[in-house]
Design a protein around this motif. Structure first.
Motif, PDB file in Angstrom:
ATOM      1  N   ILE A  56       0.869  -1.206   0.077  1.00  0.00           N
ATOM      2  CA  ILE A  56      -0.186   0.083  -0.030  1.00  0.00           C
ATOM      3  C   ILE A  56       0.931   1.176   0.003  1.00  0.00           C
ATOM      4  O   ILE A  56       1.916   1.241   0.849  1.00  0.00           O
ATOM      5  CB  ILE A  56      -1.081  -0.052   1.168  1.00  0.00           C
ATOM      6  CG1 ILE A  56      -1.758  -1.070   1.182  1.00  0.00           C
ATOM      7  CG2 ILE A  56      -1.656   1.491   1.207  1.00  0.00           C
ATOM      8  CD1 ILE A  56      -2.746  -1.356   2.481  1.00  0.00           C
ATOM      9  N   THR A  57       0.377   2.060  -1.104  1.00  0.00           N
ATOM     10  CA  THR A  57       1.429   3.314  -1.024  1.00  0.00           C
ATOM     11  C   THR A  57       0.900   4.437  -0.531  1.00  0.00           C
ATOM     12  O   THR A  57      -0.444   4.694  -0.834  1.00  0.00           O
ATOM     13  CB  THR A  57       1.934   3.641  -2.386  1.00  0.00           C
ATOM     14  OG1 THR A  57       0.887   3.466  -3.362  1.00  0.00           O
ATOM     15  CG2 THR A  57       2.941   2.268  -2.896  1.00  0.00           C
ATOM     16  N   ASN A  58       1.424   5.509  -0.019  1.00  0.00           N
ATOM     17  CA  ASN A  58       0.910   6.960   0.294  1.00  0.00           C
ATOM     18  C   ASN A  58       2.106   8.121  -0.377  1.00  0.00           C
ATOM     19  O   ASN A  58       3.202   7.592  -0.123  1.00  0.00           O
ATOM     20  CB  ASN A  58       0.747   6.833   1.781  1.00  0.00           C
ATOM     21  CG  ASN A  58      -0.325   8.089   2.228  1.00  0.00           C
ATOM     22  OD1 ASN A  58      -0.509   8.723   1.130  1.00  0.00           O
ATOM     23  ND2 ASN A  58      -0.847   7.908   3.264  1.00  0.00           N
ATOM     24  N   TYR A  59       1.306   8.908  -0.530  1.00  0.00           N
ATOM     25  CA  TYR A  59       2.457   9.979  -1.005  1.00  0.00           C
ATOM     26  C   TYR A  59       1.914  11.301  -0.481  1.00  0.00           C
ATOM     27  O   TYR A  59       1.063  11.788  -0.239  1.00  0.00           O
ATOM     28  CB  TYR A  59       2.196  10.165  -2.654  1.00  0.00           C
ATOM     29  CG  TYR A  59       2.555   9.011  -3.466  1.00  0.00           C
ATOM     30  CD1 TYR A  59       1.630   7.902  -3.751  1.00  0.00           C
ATOM     31  CD2 TYR A  59       4.066   8.891  -3.826  1.00  0.00           C
ATOM     32  CE1 TYR A  59       1.981   6.876  -4.402  1.00  0.00           C
ATOM     33  CE2 TYR A  59       4.428   7.589  -4.385  1.00  0.00           C
ATOM     34  CZ  TYR A  59       3.210   6.590  -4.683  1.00  0.00           C
ATOM     35  OH  TYR A  59       3.613   5.543  -5.250  1.00  0.00           O
ATOM     36  N   ALA A  60       2.994  12.172  -0.414  1.00  0.00           N
ATOM     37  CA  ALA A  60       2.782  13.638  -0.079  1.00  0.00           C
ATOM     38  C   ALA A  60       2.106  14.397  -0.946  1.00  0.00           C
ATOM     39  O   ALA A  60       2.417  14.070  -2.495  1.00  0.00           O
ATOM     40  CB  ALA A  60       4.044  14.332   0.065  1.00  0.00           C
ATOM     41  N   ASP A  61       1.217  15.362  -0.684  1.00  0.00           N
ATOM     42  CA  ASP A  61       0.896  15.993  -1.718  1.00  0.00           C
ATOM     43  C   ASP A  61       1.587  16.792  -2.603  1.00  0.00           C
ATOM     44  O   ASP A  61       1.345  16.982  -3.781  1.00  0.00           O
ATOM     45  CB  ASP A  61      -0.058  17.150  -1.238  1.00  0.00           C
ATOM     46  CG  ASP A  61      -1.374  16.819  -0.084  1.00  0.00           C
ATOM     47  OD1 ASP A  61      -1.963  17.584   0.650  1.00  0.00           O
ATOM     48  OD2 ASP A  61      -1.858  15.594  -0.396  1.00  0.00           O
ATOM     49  N   PHE A  62       2.790  17.011  -2.394  1.00  0.00           N
ATOM     50  CA  PHE A  62       3.626  17.736  -3.145  1.00  0.00           C
ATOM     51  C   PHE A  62       3.891  16.813  -4.337  1.00  0.00           C
ATOM     52  O   PHE A  62       4.389  17.489  -5.425  1.00  0.00           O
ATOM     53  CB  PHE A  62       4.981  18.680  -2.708  1.00  0.00           C
ATOM     54  CG  PHE A  62       5.599  17.568  -2.099  1.00  0.00           C
ATOM     55  CD1 PHE A  62       5.890  17.532  -0.699  1.00  0.00           C
ATOM     56  CD2 PHE A  62       6.594  16.837  -2.512  1.00  0.00           C
ATOM     57  CE1 PHE A  62       6.453  16.597  -0.143  1.00  0.00           C
ATOM     58  CE2 PHE A  62       7.462  15.793  -1.965  1.00  0.00           C
ATOM     59  CZ  PHE A  62       7.849  15.907  -0.513  1.00  0.00           C
ATOM     60  N   THR A  63       3.895  15.701  -4.248  1.00  0.00           N
ATOM     61  CA  THR A  63       4.453  14.724  -5.219  1.00  0.00           C
ATOM     62  C   THR A  63       3.644  14.844  -6.436  1.00  0.00           C
ATOM     63  O   THR A  63       3.938  14.511  -7.640  1.00  0.00           O
ATOM     64  CB  THR A  63       4.368  13.209  -5.098  1.00  0.00           C
ATOM     65  OG1 THR A  63       3.059  12.698  -4.567  1.00  0.00           O
ATOM     66  CG2 THR A  63       5.543  13.108  -3.609  1.00  0.00           C
ATOM     67  N   GLY A  64       2.142  15.305  -6.246  1.00  0.00           N
ATOM     68  CA  GLY A  64       1.394  15.389  -7.247  1.00  0.00           C
ATOM     69  C   GLY A  64       1.325  14.369  -8.246  1.00  0.00           C
ATOM     70  O   GLY A  64       1.093  14.544  -9.679  1.00  0.00           O
ATOM     71  N   GLY A  65       1.414  13.516  -8.192  1.00  0.00           N
ATOM     72  CA  GLY A  65       1.372  12.131  -9.286  1.00  0.00           C
ATOM     73  C   GLY A  65       2.494  11.913 -10.077  1.00  0.00           C
ATOM     74  O   GLY A  65       2.484  11.089 -10.955  1.00  0.00           O
ATOM     75  N   ARG A  66       3.452  12.391  -9.630  1.00  0.00           N
ATOM     76  CA  ARG A  66       4.948  12.681 -10.275  1.00  0.00           C
ATOM     77  C   ARG A  66       5.924  11.529 -10.009  1.00  0.00           C
ATOM     78  O   ARG A  66       6.739  11.143 -10.567  1.00  0.00           O
ATOM     79  CB  ARG A  66       5.422  13.983 -10.369  1.00  0.00           C
ATOM     80  CG  ARG A  66       4.672  14.988 -10.854  1.00  0.00           C
ATOM     81  CD  ARG A  66       5.403  16.430 -10.529  1.00  0.00           C
ATOM     82  NE  ARG A  66       5.658  16.544  -9.301  1.00  0.00           N
ATOM     83  CZ  ARG A  66       7.047  17.093  -8.748  1.00  0.00           C
ATOM     84  NH1 ARG A  66       8.089  17.067  -9.523  1.00  0.00           N
ATOM     85  NH2 ARG A  66       7.101  17.166  -7.297  1.00  0.00           N
ATOM     86  N   PHE A  67       5.625  11.170  -8.400  1.00  0.00           N
ATOM     87  CA  PHE A  67       6.667  10.062  -7.976  1.00  0.00           C
ATOM     88  C   PHE A  67       5.728   8.765  -7.879  1.00  0.00           C
ATOM     89  O   PHE A  67       4.655   8.768  -7.531  1.00  0.00           O
ATOM     90  CB  PHE A  67       6.978  10.622  -6.635  1.00  0.00           C
ATOM     91  CG  PHE A  67       7.920  11.972  -6.543  1.00  0.00           C
ATOM     92  CD1 PHE A  67       8.146  12.682  -7.804  1.00  0.00           C
ATOM     93  CD2 PHE A  67       8.431  12.339  -5.522  1.00  0.00           C
ATOM     94  CE1 PHE A  67       8.793  13.712  -7.772  1.00  0.00           C
ATOM     95  CE2 PHE A  67       9.157  13.440  -5.473  1.00  0.00           C
ATOM     96  CZ  PHE A  67       9.411  14.153  -6.629  1.00  0.00           C
ATOM     97  N   THR A  68       6.636   7.511  -7.909  1.00  0.00           N
ATOM     98  CA  THR A  68       6.246   6.540  -7.678  1.00  0.00           C
ATOM     99  C   THR A  68       7.029   5.664  -6.787  1.00  0.00           C
ATOM    100  O   THR A  68       8.035   5.593  -7.168  1.00  0.00           O
ATOM    101  CB  THR A  68       6.041   5.745  -9.174  1.00  0.00           C
ATOM    102  OG1 THR A  68       5.010   6.377 -10.029  1.00  0.00           O
ATOM    103  CG2 THR A  68       5.197   4.104  -8.613  1.00  0.00           C
TER     104      THR A  68
END
Length: 115
Positions: A56-68
């Motif tokens: 399960i993955t979670n990202y900071a808002d600033f990644t904006g779908g650019r990071f995986t």
């Protein structure tokens, strides 16, 4: 002692891509969540992304779908694929895990986004 070793940083032009790697050793990799943090010059270290042992993955808002973030348990390696990089992504990127109450960090890999 748990060891985390990052690699893959470097200089990239705005709009470019990089993939960071973190190889873990001396730990039960497949059963621990892994995280990427970053610290920009003059700023506090911030969480970038998390991947649990169940993928399960979670990202900071600033990644904006650019990071995986992804992991390969067979290689005890966690990755961070970054695309559409901007100068604001310039930072030292750190691999992290927590086992019981102990935090473990890698030495960091520097990412510089500049033309």
């Amino acid at each position: 002692q748990v060891q985390l070793v990052e690699s893959g940083g470097g200089l990239v032009q705005p709009g470019g891509s990089l993939t960071l790697s973190c190889v873990a050793s001396r730990m039960d990799f497949r059963n621990n969540a892994m995280r990427w943090y970053r610290q920009a010059p003059g700023k506090q270290r911030e969480l970038v992304a998390t991947i649990t042992r169940g993928d399960i993955t979670n990202y900071a808002d600033f990644t904006g779908g650019r990071f995986t973030i992804s992991r390969d348990n067979a290689k005890s390696t966690v990755y961070l694929q970054m695309k559409s990089l901007t100068p604001e992504d310039t930072a030292v990127y750190y691999c992290h895990t927590r086992i019981l109450i102990q935090d473990y960090w890698g030495q960091g890999t520097r990412v510089t986004v500049s033309s």
